[in-house]
Write an enzyme that holds these catalytic residues in place. Sequence first.
Site, PDB file in Angstrom:
ATOM      1  CB  SER A 108       1.958   4.738   6.792  1.00  0.00           C
ATOM      2  OG  SER A 108       1.436   5.724   5.925  1.00  0.00           O
ATOM      3  CB  ALA A 129      -0.939  -0.016   1.196  1.00  0.00           C
ATOM      4  CG  HIS A 130      -1.235   4.890   0.776  1.00  0.00           C
ATOM      5  ND1 HIS A 130      -1.063   5.609   1.928  1.00  0.00           N
ATOM      6  CD2 HIS A 130      -2.450   4.311   0.873  1.00  0.00           C
ATOM      7  CE1 HIS A 130      -2.131   5.497   2.697  1.00  0.00           C
ATOM      8  NE2 HIS A 130      -2.984   4.701   2.077  1.00  0.00           N
ATOM      9  CG  ASN A 131       2.867   7.359   2.028  1.00  0.00           C
ATOM     10  OD1 ASN A 131       1.731   7.532   1.562  1.00  0.00           O
ATOM     11  ND2 ASN A 131       3.831   8.259   1.931  1.00  0.00           N
TER      12      ASN A 131
END
Length: 342
Positions: A260, A240-242
């Site tokens: 994250s 997923a993102h980050n």
Amino acid sequence: MIFTATQIAGILNGEIEGDETVEVSKLAKIEEGTRGSLTFLSNPKYTPYIYSTNASITIVDKNFEIESDIKTTLIRVDDAYKAFSQLLEYYNMVKMNKTGIEQPCYISDTASYSENIYLGAFSYLGDNVKLGDNVKVYPNVYIGDNVTIGDNVVVFAGAKIYSESIIGENCVIHSGAIVGADGFGFTPNKKGEYSKVPQTGNVIIEANVDVGAGTTIDRATLGSTIIRKGVKLDNQIQIAHNVEIGEHTAIAAQTGIAGSTKIGKHCLIGGQVGIAGHLIIGNKVRIQAQSGIGRNIKDGEAIQGSPAIGYSDYNKSYVHFKNLPKIVDRIYKLEKNTKDNE
């Protein structure tokens, strides 16, 4: 491709025992060898097959002693297993030695690339794309605007690399992989409806990374999703993102990592592991298959379960899990005896 025993011995620095001119065009297990195939013998339990195999050439250790008649030509080397692996690498290198630009494909006027690249048919290079030396882009690959790809990268058929992504040298992106898709960012309003949060970051993949088929690496909301050098990702993984994955970490198929989360160096993560967001996973952590991670993990921990607990604790507890019906039955009997004796 056809190779003679002489050519193979030259590649492996081996010694031929048999017909130097015999030719092979395929690889086989020693027990399944047919005429025109190449095989090897390294595990002693497969020794009987060398006397019955129909393989034209067999790679063996130098100290292998023949005890009966054989039909196959031998190539003797210091280590048969390593030599066969070396030959596989050479075979792949020759097989994948494609160059040139096939048609049709689309190349933006602002894209740049070296002379010795390979662009397969129906591939797409967007604006300001930069391809390094010896890059191979197989058919039906999409490379979006402002993507930078380093030297010796291979992008297999059907992969999609979204805009702004950065891929380091010597990486392999397998078919169907998606690099740089939007992260899963939505905010609900008072009516329970969702509005999209723009995903304005990118993906950075450092050198010597393998990305398996069907794996997705989402772009960051802000900043970058980062895959550090030497990471190995199996098929069908969701990142997923980050997220940040540390150097030389290996992750098996169907694992999902929420936004994250930071994963350390040299971790080993089994298949179908679920990792919640905003966590910190330490260095050299080992996570067994199908574990669910909902807490931070310290360096060197080995964990299992859902939610995951210490690996040794899980194994001890599992003895009781599988015996639970018997344990419950014993408790009922003890309770009954206690009541009868009151």
